[in-house]
Design a protein around this motif. Structure first.
Motif, PDB file in Angstrom:
ATOM      1  N   CYS A   1       0.838  -1.198   0.000  1.00 58.12           N
ATOM      2  CA  CYS A   1       0.000   0.000   0.000  1.00 58.12           C
ATOM      3  C   CYS A   1       0.874   1.249   0.000  1.00 58.12           C
ATOM      4  O   CYS A   1       2.008   1.229   0.483  1.00 58.12           O
ATOM      5  CB  CYS A   1      -0.895  -0.024   1.234  1.00 58.12           C
TER       6      CYS A   1
ATOM      7  N   SER B   1       0.664   3.693   1.907  1.00 64.57           N
ATOM      8  CA  SER B   1       1.043   4.075   3.272  1.00 64.57           C
ATOM      9  C   SER B   1       2.250   3.261   3.751  1.00 64.57           C
ATOM     10  O   SER B   1       3.128   3.787   4.443  1.00 64.57           O
ATOM     11  CB  SER B   1      -0.137   3.940   4.234  1.00 64.57           C
TER      12      SER B   1
ATOM     13  N   HIS C   1      -0.814  -4.166   5.850  1.00 61.74           N
ATOM     14  CA  HIS C   1      -2.157  -4.239   6.450  1.00 61.74           C
ATOM     15  C   HIS C   1      -3.222  -4.739   5.484  1.00 61.74           C
ATOM     16  O   HIS C   1      -4.363  -4.899   5.860  1.00 61.74           O
ATOM     17  CB  HIS C   1      -2.564  -2.864   6.988  1.00 61.74           C
ATOM     18  N   GLU C   2      -2.848  -4.935   4.207  1.00 59.85           N
ATOM     19  CA  GLU C   2      -3.842  -5.411   3.235  1.00 59.85           C
ATOM     20  C   GLU C   2      -3.596  -6.889   3.025  1.00 59.85           C
ATOM     21  O   GLU C   2      -2.664  -7.264   2.321  1.00 59.85           O
ATOM     22  CB  GLU C   2      -3.667  -4.665   1.905  1.00 59.85           C
TER      23      GLU C   2
ATOM     24  N   GLU D   1      -9.487  -4.821   1.251  1.00 58.90           N
ATOM     25  CA  GLU D   1      -9.189  -3.666   2.124  1.00 58.90           C
ATOM     26  C   GLU D   1      -9.131  -2.359   1.328  1.00 58.90           C
ATOM     27  O   GLU D   1      -9.905  -1.442   1.590  1.00 58.90           O
ATOM     28  CB  GLU D   1      -7.905  -3.920   2.928  1.00 58.90           C
TER      29      GLU D   1
END
Ligand SMILES: [Zn+2]
Ligand SMILES: [Zn+2]
Length: 345
Positions: free
Chosen positions: A38, A40, A63-64, A150
């Motif tokens: 991602c 981020s 986080h994905e 996500e």
């Protein structure tokens, strides 16, 4: 287990770590299948921070993700070992005013997967998460699609918040990265097909064409206001900002019709935008802010399962866990025509 940790600016190390263990009866241990890189994650990689969120090394981002359930705590009812699950990276407390008001995404005690100081990220072989973050999708989609839920759910939420009037409404999107494309996928799934894409990278414009945007503008080569006016004489109803650029905000105010909406999804590099208040006031524009997503994971799953949103079209690259440093280098540099890069385990 294998894990990839940030160890400095643009530094990553493949390390060995202990497998995480269940800490409560509501926890689920997941063997990861697919992980999306991602924007981020890239900020943490290349700058060591996003705003006030600063990395303390070593730290694992990511986080994905999707994965297969390995073990569950004694209270877990919704999933069982062997299930493929979509993982919502946000862990809310369930008791604060925001949670009680149906806004878990702005929970006062929110902890986010792969966010410094919150929860160690998913760039490894296993994670443990509370069961309420896991959505079983066994037999309904593949692990890559499941990991894309996500970012896609953010597009779903942005379009929901925009409250686009009907299928005849017109929209433009600034930024054809994974979030901009997720917004496009959701608009098209809703039957809103009059969508223009504004993006300086030609290969990303091409990707948005492949997905179904109607017209394309390169803001570095073309006059955005003039080009939109050529397409939409009365200008557009909704502008989605998914690039984080001040220029995009400036252009959005020019191309929105009176009563139009500017939906801010992108994260600007500095915490500030300026707005031409004269334009904003005279046109009576509405600005909508989007914070991650709220209650959109299930809808995002349904749109993918029903075939209304082909999220895999965003994926351009696949890497193994060992190749994570290469993946980050390519995504950071917008190299090799990359849109969405996945780490597959
Ligand atoms: Zn993300
Ligand atoms: Zn809360």
């Amino acid at each position: 287990m294998k894990q990839v940790a940030l160890t400095g600016i643009r530094q990553m190390q493949l390390t060995r770590a202990n497998e995480p263990t269940l800490k409560s009866g509501d926890d689920v241990k997941i063997r990861l299948s697919s992980i999306g890189v991602c924007g981020s994650d890239i900020h943490y990689y290349s700058e060591g921070k996003i705003g006030t969120q600063v990395v303390k090394y070593p730290f694992v981002v990511g986080h994905e993700c999707s994965g297969v359930v390995e073990a569950t705590g004694e209270n877990v009812k919704n999933i069982k070992p062997g299930d493929l699950v979509v993982i919502d990276p946000a862990v809310h407390c369930g008791t604060c005013d925001q949670c009680l008001a149906g806004r878990p995404h702005t929970c006062r005690n929110n902890k986010f997967l792969g966010c410094p100081g919150q929860i160690e990220g998913c760039l490894g072989e296993y994670i443990v998460m509370p069961s309420f973050t896991c959505f079983p999708v066994t037999g309904k989609m593949n692990p890559v699609q499941a990991a894309l839920i996500e970012p896609f759910s953010i597009g779903v939420y942005a379009v929901k918040l925009a409250q686009v009037a009907d299928e005849n409404s017109s929209a433009v999107i600034f930024g054809a990265g994974p979030i901009g494309l997720s917004i496009l996928l959701k608009l098209l799934a809703d039957g809103i097909s009059n969508v223009g894409m504004i993006e300086p990278l030609e290969y990303r414009l091409k990707k948005s064409k492949e997905i179904g945007a109607r017209y394309f503008i390169n803001p570095e080569k073309q006059d955005v206001e003039k080009e939109v006016q050529n397409q939409e004489e009365l200008l557009v109803d909704v502008a989605f900002e998914a690039s984080g650029e001040q220029d995009a905000v400036d252009n959005a105010l020019k191309i929105l019709k009176p009563g139009g909406k500017l939906v801010l999804v992108g994260i600007p590099p500095s915490a500030q935008y300026t707005f031409n208040m004269d334009l904003m006031r005279r046109k009576e524009l509405t600005v909508v802010n989007v914070r991650r997503q709220n209650h959109c994971v299930e809808e995002a799953i349904d749109l993918v399962v029903s075939g209304k949103a082909d999220v895999e079209k965003m994926v351009t690259h696949h890497f193994s866990l060992d190749e994570t440093p290469t993946a980050f280098d390519i995504v950071e540099g917008y190299k090799d025509g990359v849109v969405k890069a996945m780490i597959d385990l």
